[in-house]
Design an enzyme around this catalytic site. Structure first.
Site, PDB file in Angstrom:
ATOM      1  N   HIS A 144       6.849  14.222   3.816  1.00  0.00           N
ATOM      2  CA  HIS A 144       8.266  14.204   4.163  1.00  0.00           C
ATOM      3  C   HIS A 144       8.842  12.792   4.117  1.00  0.00           C
ATOM      4  O   HIS A 144      10.024  12.610   3.800  1.00  0.00           O
ATOM      5  CB  HIS A 144       8.481  14.837   5.539  1.00  0.00           C
ATOM      6  CG  HIS A 144       8.438  16.331   5.505  1.00  0.00           C
ATOM      7  ND1 HIS A 144       9.560  17.117   5.695  1.00  0.00           N
ATOM      8  CD2 HIS A 144       7.415  17.187   5.278  1.00  0.00           C
ATOM      9  CE1 HIS A 144       9.223  18.394   5.583  1.00  0.00           C
ATOM     10  NE2 HIS A 144       7.922  18.461   5.334  1.00  0.00           N
ATOM     11  N   ASP A 197       5.549  25.777  12.305  1.00  0.00           N
ATOM     12  CA  ASP A 197       6.000  25.912  13.701  1.00  0.00           C
ATOM     13  C   ASP A 197       7.433  26.420  13.800  1.00  0.00           C
ATOM     14  O   ASP A 197       7.927  26.640  14.909  1.00  0.00           O
ATOM     15  CB  ASP A 197       5.928  24.560  14.416  1.00  0.00           C
ATOM     16  CG  ASP A 197       4.501  24.093  14.642  1.00  0.00           C
ATOM     17  OD1 ASP A 197       3.608  24.957  14.751  1.00  0.00           O
ATOM     18  OD2 ASP A 197       4.277  22.871  14.699  1.00  0.00           O
ATOM     19  N   SER A 244      10.809   5.376   6.692  1.00  0.00           N
ATOM     20  CA  SER A 244      12.176   5.601   7.158  1.00  0.00           C
ATOM     21  C   SER A 244      12.294   6.809   8.071  1.00  0.00           C
ATOM     22  O   SER A 244      13.107   6.823   9.006  1.00  0.00           O
ATOM     23  CB  SER A 244      13.133   5.749   5.970  1.00  0.00           C
ATOM     24  OG  SER A 244      12.834   6.917   5.216  1.00  0.00           O
ATOM     25  N   GLU A 299      -4.232  20.845  14.562  1.00  0.00           N
ATOM     26  CA  GLU A 299      -2.782  20.793  14.399  1.00  0.00           C
ATOM     27  C   GLU A 299      -2.235  19.384  14.199  1.00  0.00           C
ATOM     28  O   GLU A 299      -1.374  19.155  13.345  1.00  0.00           O
ATOM     29  CB  GLU A 299      -2.108  21.460  15.601  1.00  0.00           C
ATOM     30  CG  GLU A 299      -0.615  21.691  15.434  1.00  0.00           C
ATOM     31  CD  GLU A 299      -0.277  22.651  14.288  1.00  0.00           C
ATOM     32  OE1 GLU A 299       0.891  22.720  13.923  1.00  0.00           O
ATOM     33  OE2 GLU A 299      -1.192  23.317  13.741  1.00  0.00           O
ATOM     34  N   THR A 357      -3.363  24.622   1.958  1.00  0.00           N
ATOM     35  CA  THR A 357      -4.592  25.269   2.403  1.00  0.00           C
ATOM     36  C   THR A 357      -4.933  24.914   3.845  1.00  0.00           C
ATOM     37  O   THR A 357      -5.694  25.614   4.504  1.00  0.00           O
ATOM     38  CB  THR A 357      -5.769  24.917   1.471  1.00  0.00           C
ATOM     39  OG1 THR A 357      -6.886  25.738   1.797  1.00  0.00           O
ATOM     40  CG2 THR A 357      -6.183  23.464   1.605  1.00  0.00           C
TER      41      THR A 357
END
Length: 373
Positions: free
Chosen positions: A73, A204, A93, A62, A199
């Site tokens: 992101h 969550d 950032s 995880e 994959t």
């Protein structure tokens, strides 16, 4: 005369070779454990050791999944149309301005990865952007079959947060997603390549009261199963491939714990991307090469690569692929394929036995409470 000329050429070649070898001479890093082609890369060898030992446990579990997601992101916070005021891409950032960027709905559930990695800024002399991109590269190296990602060092720290709304959401219209990626400098096919990360991805936040919900039946292996399983029909009526829709859509492995993103479904069936999506099925070499190239581009989004140093040698050599071809999970089969590409669909075997059970832990356990933290 010819002999003398040949001897002279040989002497010249040896001289050039010696100069090249001298130029490539490795430097000893502090502590004596590692050497590097550039002393600026020494810190990343030590950082890799720390990540593997105390953050990822050298497993495709995880924390590694979340670190790879964080690298995307952070980097996608960039806009050609909005200019530098909108965000400067792979700049850290999201970590430095966490309180602001986590207000973006697209960044839901990313806080855990930031909390896991940000303390390393206090012990290693690296920028936040370098930490995030390097951690993503180290993380995916733990997943059997993944490529060894490139890593360039030297990103300056971000001076402001990325603008809200730059991170695509799974329920977004597919054309909106394509437009967002185009604004960040990526083609639809490069988006498909980046989605190879699914994959080994898990969610969550998209299913209430459930953590670490996988997107394919082999969530700890960097294989092509996700490209196959997104194309398998579920029992319910599917939402349209374009237009606003729920973040997840039906699939025949839902009862076994798998979820499917609406955005993946839409991209898999869009005329611009359907054939590349289908071509990825059972083509490990194509998937890994395109993913590596797309990640190399993503990881330096918004950066001046002329000012960066190649420290790719500090990225661990990935675990080898398991070598199993893509196959229909037990309980499914070719009759469930929902095909949008007009090219012939690959011929695949169907796994025998009872319906597939999807592991929730790296050790094969299906009880998430038993998984190591």
């Amino acid at each position: 005369m010819a002999f003398k000329l040949s001897a002279a050429l040989l002497t010249l070649a040896l001289a050039i070779s010696s100069v090249s070898a001298a130029m490539m001479k490795r430097v000893a890093c502090p502590g004596g454990k590692h050497t590097a082609l550039n002393k600026a890369c020494c810190v990343f060898f030590d950082l890799a050791d720390e990540l593997q030992a105390n953050k990822f446990d050298s497993e495709c579990a995880e924390d590694a999944h979340e670190a790879l997601r964080l690298s995307f992101h952070d980097a996608i916070g960039f806009s050609h149309s909005g200019g530098s005021a909108a965000g400067t891409g792979a700049d850290g950032s999201i970590m430095l301005f966490e309180a602001t960027e986590l207000l973006d709905p697209g960044n839901g559930g990313i806080g855990g990865a930031i909390d896991n990695l940000s303390p390393l800024l206090q012990t290693f002399d690296v920028s936040a952007g370098d930490l995030i991109q390097f951690a993503g590269a180290v993380a995916v190296s733990n997943c059997p079959g993944a490529p060894r990602l490139e890593f360039l060092a030297g990103r300056p720290n971000a001076t402001h947060a990325a603008a809200n709304g730059l991170v695509p959401k799974p329920e977004d219209n597919v054309n909106k997603i394509f437009a967002r990626f185009a604004d960040a400098g990526f083609t639809p096919n490069e988006l498909v390549a980046l989605l190879a990360s699914h994959t080994v991805a898990r969610s969550d936040t998209l299913i209430e009261n459930r953590d670490a919900v996988p997107f394919d039946s082999t969530p700890f292996t960097f294989d092509t199963q996700v490209f196959l399983e997104v194309l398998l029909k579920g029992n319910e009526t599917l939402p349209p491939a374009t237009g606003e829709a729920p973040a997840q859509v039906p699939n025949p492995l839902a009862a076994q714990g798998e979820m499917r993103l609406q955005s993946d479904f839409a991209i898999a069936h869009n005329p611009e991307t359907a054939c590349l999506w289908q071509e990825m099925i059972n083509n490990q070499n194509l998937m890994t090469s395109l993913f590596k190239a797309a990640m190399a581009k993503l990881s330096v989004t918004g950066q001046n690569v002329q000012k960066l140093i190649d420290c790719s040698e500090a990225v661990p050599i990935p675990k080898p692929a398991v070598g199993k071809p893509a196959s229909f999970p037990a309980g499914t089969g070719p009759k469930l394929v929902q095909q949008s590409c007009p090219l012939p669909f690959p011929v695949l075997k169907t796994d025998p036995g009872a319906p597939t059970t999807i592991p929730e832990c790296i050790d094969g356990s299906t009880n998430i409470d038993d998984c190591p933290s």
